[in-house]
Design a protein around this motif. Structure first.
Motif, PDB file in Angstrom:
ATOM      1  N   SER A 176      45.264  47.990  37.010  1.00 51.19           N
ATOM      2  CA  SER A 176      46.518  47.759  37.719  1.00 51.19           C
ATOM      3  C   SER A 176      46.643  48.666  38.941  1.00 51.19           C
ATOM      4  CB  SER A 176      47.693  48.020  36.775  1.00 51.19           C
ATOM      5  OG  SER A 176      48.925  47.862  37.430  1.00 51.19           O
ATOM      6  N   GLY A 177      47.145  48.091  40.031  1.00 50.61           N
ATOM      7  CA  GLY A 177      47.295  48.826  41.283  1.00 50.61           C
ATOM      8  C   GLY A 177      46.169  48.612  42.260  1.00 50.61           C
ATOM      9  N   THR A 178      45.064  48.025  41.818  1.00 52.73           N
ATOM     10  CA  THR A 178      43.955  47.722  42.711  1.00 52.73           C
ATOM     11  C   THR A 178      44.388  46.652  43.716  1.00 52.73           C
ATOM     12  OG1 THR A 178      42.344  48.208  40.984  1.00 52.73           O
ATOM     13  CG2 THR A 178      41.580  46.880  42.838  1.00 52.73           C
ATOM     14  N   PRO A 179      44.164  46.859  45.035  1.00 52.49           N
ATOM     15  CA  PRO A 179      44.563  45.843  46.017  1.00 52.49           C
ATOM     16  C   PRO A 179      43.892  44.500  45.755  1.00 52.49           C
ATOM     17  CG  PRO A 179      44.005  47.916  47.092  1.00 52.49           C
ATOM     18  CD  PRO A 179      43.586  48.054  45.664  1.00 52.49           C
ATOM     19  N   VAL A 180      44.620  43.426  46.013  1.00 52.13           N
ATOM     20  CA  VAL A 180      44.108  42.067  45.844  1.00 52.13           C
ATOM     21  C   VAL A 180      43.701  41.547  47.218  1.00 52.13           C
ATOM     22  CG1 VAL A 180      44.578  39.765  44.921  1.00 52.13           C
ATOM     23  CG2 VAL A 180      45.749  41.763  43.958  1.00 52.13           C
ATOM     24  N   ILE A 181      42.418  41.626  47.526  1.00 53.07           N
ATOM     25  CA  ILE A 181      41.935  41.192  48.833  1.00 53.07           C
ATOM     26  C   ILE A 181      41.754  39.681  48.809  1.00 53.07           C
ATOM     27  CG2 ILE A 181      40.094  41.402  50.536  1.00 53.07           C
ATOM     28  CD1 ILE A 181      39.549  44.208  49.324  1.00 53.07           C
ATOM     29  N   ARG A 182      42.474  39.000  49.700  1.00 46.72           N
ATOM     30  CA  ARG A 182      42.397  37.541  49.745  1.00 46.72           C
ATOM     31  C   ARG A 182      40.945  37.119  49.974  1.00 46.72           C
ATOM     32  NH1 ARG A 182      46.342  33.730  50.628  1.00 46.72           N
ATOM     33  NH2 ARG A 182      47.834  35.415  51.051  1.00 46.72           N
ATOM     34  N   PRO A 183      40.391  36.299  49.082  1.00 47.19           N
ATOM     35  CA  PRO A 183      38.971  35.965  49.221  1.00 47.19           C
ATOM     36  C   PRO A 183      38.695  34.937  50.321  1.00 47.19           C
ATOM     37  CG  PRO A 183      39.901  34.806  47.362  1.00 47.19           C
ATOM     38  CD  PRO A 183      40.982  35.709  47.871  1.00 47.19           C
ATOM     39  N   MET A 184      37.482  34.975  50.822  1.00 45.05           N
ATOM     40  CA  MET A 184      36.970  33.937  51.710  1.00 45.05           C
ATOM     41  C   MET A 184      36.241  32.896  50.861  1.00 45.05           C
ATOM     42  SD  MET A 184      37.742  34.921  54.854  1.00 45.05           S
ATOM     43  CE  MET A 184      36.628  33.878  55.831  1.00 45.05           C
ATOM     44  N   GLY A 185      36.234  31.661  51.307  1.00 47.01           N
ATOM     45  CA  GLY A 185      35.517  30.651  50.543  1.00 47.01           C
ATOM     46  C   GLY A 185      35.567  29.283  51.185  1.00 47.01           C
ATOM     47  N   GLN A 186      34.861  28.345  50.571  1.00 42.17           N
ATOM     48  CA  GLN A 186      34.870  26.959  51.026  1.00 42.17           C
ATOM     49  C   GLN A 186      36.114  26.255  50.494  1.00 42.17           C
ATOM     50  OE1 GLN A 186      31.302  24.695  50.462  1.00 42.17           O
ATOM     51  NE2 GLN A 186      29.942  26.408  50.923  1.00 42.17           N
ATOM     52  N   VAL A 187      36.902  25.699  51.407  1.00 42.50           N
ATOM     53  CA  VAL A 187      38.137  25.009  51.029  1.00 42.50           C
ATOM     54  C   VAL A 187      38.306  23.758  51.886  1.00 42.50           C
ATOM     55  CG1 VAL A 187      39.241  27.201  50.405  1.00 42.50           C
ATOM     56  CG2 VAL A 187      39.611  26.242  52.683  1.00 42.50           C
ATOM     57  N   VAL A 188      39.112  22.850  51.397  1.00 42.10           N
ATOM     58  CA  VAL A 188      39.555  21.700  52.187  1.00 42.10           C
ATOM     59  C   VAL A 188      41.046  21.890  52.420  1.00 42.10           C
ATOM     60  CG1 VAL A 188      39.820  19.202  52.277  1.00 42.10           C
ATOM     61  CG2 VAL A 188      37.802  20.184  51.200  1.00 42.10           C
ATOM     62  N   PRO A 189      41.457  22.281  53.627  1.00 41.71           N
ATOM     63  CA  PRO A 189      42.877  22.542  53.887  1.00 41.71           C
ATOM     64  C   PRO A 189      43.737  21.323  53.574  1.00 41.71           C
ATOM     65  CG  PRO A 189      41.526  23.380  55.684  1.00 41.71           C
ATOM     66  CD  PRO A 189      40.627  22.559  54.809  1.00 41.71           C
ATOM     67  N   PHE A 190      44.992  21.598  53.185  1.00 40.61           N
ATOM     68  CA  PHE A 190      45.921  20.530  52.831  1.00 40.61           C
ATOM     69  C   PHE A 190      46.069  19.544  53.981  1.00 40.61           C
ATOM     70  CE2 PHE A 190      50.223  18.727  52.444  1.00 40.61           C
ATOM     71  CZ  PHE A 190      50.136  18.182  51.171  1.00 40.61           C
ATOM     72  N   GLY A 191      45.935  18.280  53.675  1.00 35.65           N
ATOM     73  CA  GLY A 191      46.080  17.231  54.680  1.00 35.65           C
ATOM     74  C   GLY A 191      44.824  16.928  55.459  1.00 35.65           C
ATOM     75  N   GLU A 192      43.732  17.659  55.183  1.00 34.00           N
ATOM     76  CA  GLU A 192      42.479  17.430  55.885  1.00 34.00           C
ATOM     77  C   GLU A 192      41.419  16.930  54.910  1.00 34.00           C
ATOM     78  OE1 GLU A 192      41.270  20.721  58.301  1.00 34.00           O
ATOM     79  OE2 GLU A 192      43.312  21.200  58.941  1.00 34.00           O
TER      80      GLU A 192
END
Length: 431
Positions: A176-192
């Protein structure tokens, strides 16, 4: 077999430490959970009591404990609790009993006991042990059925006949307390329709409950019976298996991978199964419309006391202070911890000392018991409205999400687990 209640569970017992008698504390003298801390003098094992940490190494050095209790305290004072998970249940119970007596009102060794107390606010909590392996189950019927509904499909029938799970990434378990670094990855953005490699746009939390396993487990090719499974449960913690939903949804052919492997946060204190004994309740039964529990997962004791009455909550802080957005209970789960242990080993996979298992999202039937943002917002169709006027569909950079738990039973002192929290940090694009 049930754990017999003893003097450590006595609701009348009080500590000479005033903060341990506060009705709001997670750590009354009836709890005494184990963890690893660092006060600037090196990492070592300790026990939480009120707003203090009991330095077990200091107790051993002062000869404040004797016999089996002193021997186990020396093991529990190491920089990892892994060796403690090998200690016989009776010996661990002896240490808890000795600590309970040592820190109770009227203790004959109060001076020695006080010298081993360190303010919890002055220490940094560490991972209790490096998990040998991590398995994340999916054992909430309400979560499974809602997710299938949002996806416009029927759930796979296996959820009702076995505790579904995936093998997670033990190396990304963090305290607990460890920063949550937003991950990079392969995604299909909403509506695309085209895939792109970008920061995760749908970062979610999951309110979960976890259990550390003691050793020894089973040999390769062997299984574990329900009669033995409960003995392998050392103690419990809170879990947030952060979810990168867009990555997860795109990659889900064989199962969760990078959408789940970037971080799993756990609370630092391990509440022993002995401390949780008063809060055992009957496991969830089955309705006439639901399949019977398979024989290898069916056990009289588990039906009678396989569940736990532990209220879980989640608070979000977007900058205006924390606001509770989830209230659920471990008692809602379709499968028990023992059933998860047995199923994990049923195909012959060895369970090891310091294995960590998690229940999956602990969602219940009520709207307030929706234990992740996908459920709360119905996959983004109904944004979450907060008291300060802001809304959330998914977590944004700077948000802090904290999970708390409270075990309760009439006639007994409630006990808790400490906080399981993390703050979302901006993605770090790959170079």
């Amino acid at each position: 077999m049930p754990i017999e209640l003893n003097a450590t569970h006595d609701p009348q017992r009080r500590s000479f430490l005033p903060s341990a008698n506060d009705e709001a504390t997670d750590f009354p003298i009836q709890n005494l959970p184990f963890g690893v801390f660092d006060d600037g003098k090196g990492s070592r094992g300790g026990v939480a009591l009120g707003d203090q940490v009991i330095d077990l190494a200091a107790l051993v050095e002062a000869n404040a404990l004797s016999g089996t209790a002193a021997q186990v305290a020396a093991i529990a004072s190491r920089p990892s609790l892994a060796d403690l998970f090998e200690v016989p249940t009776a010996d661990l119970s002896a240490l808890r009993a000795a600590l309970s007596d040592l820190y109770a009102e009227g203790s004959s060794q109060r001076d020695a006991a006080q010298t081993a107390l360190i303010p919890a606010a002055s220490v940094t909590m560490k991972l209790p042990a490096k998990p040998a392996a991590f398995t994340d189950f999916c054992t909430s019927a309400d979560h499974i059925l809602r997710m299938a509904q949002f996806g416009g499909r029927a759930p796979q029938p296996a959820w009702a006949t076995l505790p579904v799970a995936y093998n997670g990434r033990a190396s990304s378990i963090a305290v607990s307390g460890t920063p949550v670094i937003r991950p990079m990855g392969q995604v299909v953005p909403f509506g695309e329709s085209q895939m792109t490699f970008s920061p995760e746009p749908m970062l979610d939390f999951e309110v979960e409950f976890g259990a550390w396993l003691r050793g020894p487990g089973n040999a390769l090719g062997e299984s574990i019976s329900m009669a033995r499974a409960d003995e392998l449960l050392f103690g419990c913690c809170l879990v947030n298996d952060w979810s990168a939903r867009a990555i997860q949804f795109y990659e889900m052919i064989l199962g969760p991978h990078l959408g789940k492997s970037f971080l799993t946060t756990i609370s630092p204190w391990i509440v022993t199964m002995e401390a949780l004994a008063p809060f055992r309740i009957a496991g969830r039964g089955r309705s006439d419309e639901e399949p019977e529990v398979p024989a290898y997962l069916n056990d009289p004791f588990d039906r009678e006391a396989g569940g736990l009455n532990i209220e879980l909550s989640a608070e979000i802080d977007t900058g205006s202070g924390p606001q509770r957005i989830v209230r659920t209970n471990v008692a809602e789960l379709f499968w028990t911890l023992a059933q998860m242990v047995v199923h994990q080993a049923s195909g012959g996979a060895p369970l090891e000392t310091a294995d960590l298992i998690a229940t999956g999202t602990v969602s219940g039937a009520a709207d307030e018991a929706r234990a992740c943002l996908v459920e709360i917002t119905e996959l983004g169709k109904k944004p979450l409205e907060l008291a300060d006027g802001t809304t959330r569909v998914m977590l944004e950079d700077g948000d802090t999400l904290a999970i708390r738990g409270r075990a309760m039973a009439e006639g007994y002192v409630p006990i808790g687990f400490g906080e399981c929290s993390g703050t979302i940090m901006a993605a770090r694009p790959n170079t």
